[in-house]
Every structure is written in C-alpha cells, then in structure tokens.
Design an enzyme around this catalytic site. Structure first.
Site, PDB file in Angstrom:
ATOM      1  N   ASP A   1      16.927 -67.359  30.800  1.00 30.14           N
ATOM      2  CA  ASP A   1      17.523 -66.222  31.383  1.00 30.14           C
ATOM      3  C   ASP A   1      16.681 -65.480  32.519  1.00 30.14           C
ATOM      4  OD1 ASP A   1      18.891 -66.912  29.121  1.00 30.14           O
ATOM      5  OD2 ASP A   1      18.837 -64.927  28.222  1.00 30.14           O
TER       6      ASP A   1
ATOM      7  N   ASP B   1      19.200 -65.164  20.616  1.00 35.99           N
ATOM      8  CA  ASP B   1      19.920 -66.421  20.974  1.00 35.99           C
ATOM      9  C   ASP B   1      19.263 -67.410  21.318  1.00 35.99           C
ATOM     10  OD1 ASP B   1      20.095 -64.465  23.189  1.00 35.99           O
ATOM     11  OD2 ASP B   1      21.109 -65.907  24.136  1.00 35.99           O
ATOM     12  N   HIS B   2      17.839 -67.225  21.777  1.00 33.33           N
ATOM     13  CA  HIS B   2      16.719 -68.021  22.183  1.00 33.33           C
ATOM     14  C   HIS B   2      15.695 -68.485  20.940  1.00 33.33           C
ATOM     15  CE1 HIS B   2      18.008 -68.216  26.306  1.00 33.33           C
ATOM     16  NE2 HIS B   2      18.666 -66.943  25.928  1.00 33.33           N
TER      17      HIS B   2
END
Length: 307
Positions: free
Chosen positions: A208, A67-68
């Site tokens: 994160d 997701d990054h």
C-alpha cells in the site's frame, strides 16, 4: 514447476469478496518459501492452492493494517502444529512490534517452533545471504509501511569457445576471475574477452502506497514487480485520500522502473470484474497481468546480459 515463481493466495484489499480473499503472496525462490502480507484466511488459501504451508520459512509484513497481517498468527500456529524443524524468520516494521506480538500470542497455544524476529527500523539491505539479499524501503502510506526487493547477485558466465581458443583452463580461470586479466601465450586476456555478466534475478513487492520514488527504486530493472492497484482512474480521488494507487499509476511506476513484468493486486471490493484494470494498465505498460488467486507466475528469463 519453476524454481522461482510467485503464487497468488489472495488479491483483495481490506474487504474480501466471494471470489477474492484478502491478500497473501508466496514467492518460491529455489528452496526458500517467502510469504508476503498474509491476510485473513491465508492458511485456508494454502489448501485451495494445494501447497504445503511447511514450505514457508520467511514471512514479511509490510504494515499492520489487518488485510496485510491477520493471517500471521494462524500461519505461525499451523507451522507449529506441523512441527516444522526449520526456523521461521519474520520481517516487519519495528514500529509495529506490539501488533506483531498481539498476533503471535493472540490465543492460547504452546509454541515450539523457532520464530526469529527481524523488526526493521532502517532502510536498505536487511540481510545478505550471498545467494540473495533482502532490501526494504519505506513507502508512502497512512502508517509505517515497507516495500521489499529480493535480488540475487550478478554472476560471471564463461564462453567455452573463447576459453578454448585461448588455451585457458583449470586453475588459470580462477586467476582470471581474481585479477580480471592474465598473460598467456604472449598476450593479455581480459575477463570480459571470455565471459559475460548475467544480471541477478530480482522481484519487487510494492504494498500500500501513493506513487513514490522508493517504489521506483525498489523495482528498478527488476524481473517482476507485484504492485498494489486498489482503484481505477475513475476513483483516483479515493486512491489519493486513502494513500493507494490506481492501475494506471502502478503501470506508470512499472514503466519508470523499467521492470520486465508487472502484476497488479490488492483490488477494492467495489470492483466485481477486473478487466478494466488490465485495460487501464496495459495502455501504459504492456507486459502486465491482473493477479488471479492460485495462479503461479514464473519468473521471466532475464535478458539483461552484459556481453
């Protein structure tokens, strides 16, 4: 339009929702276009935001969870298709080099743009361009993860009335800057008598992580802090087990770092409504916003003036 602004292209975490794409963040710094953590679908998000992808000249990947970074390859291909003439600088943890290569060369295409890689193995100042510098620190996540800080240098601002009253003009000003003091009219004038220091603007990007000192250091006295807040306090056990933060924890970091503005992002798909993120964070740190896709957040005016 502000020359310094943060634009949210996506604010979901691992799983997108009907209304939130995977994360991606464009930071406009005067003529620079800095893209952080391009998740899946980032190229399309530029279209919805009515922003030309060609404005990007630097791409930052905090870590190589999908997701990054899943939008990295398509962004490079889009910039290649658009035949951008400027180099594209890519910053990422050196330990993720093989994943960067897989994303970059994952399909058949003829690369003609200049991609300049900056695999980062050491914490600290990554680059210093004079007009701004890039700093990276390791965060506390399941994999090698970097947080970022972009800072411009402090600048001297003169007080015209003070200069005039002392008869200081022309090349004498350069002498004053160099020597910090000058003798004029039989008296000594110090630089601090006729000027003040404007603190340089800065932004921290905290991806994160569990709450950690590195995140506080990156955001210390910053103008703006973009910070992950995957969960609410009721799911703090999930945040801890997955090495993430709650909205309250992000706000606590912002308070300890004395940042001016906190923007929460990276929300778990379990939350359809994000109102509770604002309520939880604002109880700790008042100047907070919950990221909204396609919204622009201009830089707050920097009040940190040493007169």
């Amino acid at each position: 339009m502000s020359s310094r602004e943060l634009i949210i292209l996506g604010c979901s975490s691992q799983q997108p929702t009907r209304t939130r794409n995977q994360g991606a963040y464009l930071f406009r710094w005067n003529g620079e276009g800095l893209l952080f953590d391009p998740g899946e679908g980032t190229q399309r998000q530029f279209i919805f935001a009515n922003i030309a992808p060609t404005t990007v000249n630097r791409i930052f990947v905090s870590h190589f969870h999908g997701d990054h970074c899943l939008g990295l390859g398509s962004m490079l291909m889009r910039l290649n298709l658009d035949k951008v003439s400027h180099p594209i600088h890519c910053y990422y943890p050196a330990s993720g080099k093989k994943y960067f290569d897989r994303l970059r060369y994952g399909t058949i295409y003829h690369e003609t743009i200049q991609v300049v890689e900056h695999p980062i193995s050491e914490e600290g100042i990554v680059e210093d361009f004079g007009s701004f510098r890039i700093e990276a620190q390791r965060l506390q996540h399941q994999v090698d993860t970097l947080g970022w800080r972009i800072t411009e240098p402090d600048t001297i601002k003169f007080l015209p009335k003070e200069l005039e009253s002392r008869g200081i003009r022309g090349l004498i000003i350069q002498d004053l800057i160099r020597d910090q003091e000058i003798s004029i009219g039989g008296s000594t004038v110090y630089l601090s008598d006729v000027s003040y220091v404007r603190k340089g603007d800065s932004i921290a990007i905290i991806a994160d992580t569990l709450p950690c000192q590195a995140a506080i250091d990156l955001a210390k006295n910053s103008c703006m802090m973009l910070c992950e807040s995957t969960y609410l306090e009721q799911h703090r056990h999930l945040a801890e087990s997955h090495f993430h933060m709650t909205a309250k924890q992000a706000a606590t970091l912002a308070k300890r770092a004395a940042t001016q503005k906190l923007i929460l992002t990276h929300f778990s798909a379990r939350y359809l409504n994000l109102d509770d993120f604002y309520k939880e964070a604002s109880a700790v740190f008042p100047n907070v916003s919950v990221a909204q896709e396609y919204r622009s957040y201009p830089f707050p005016k920097n009040p940190l003036l040493n007169k």
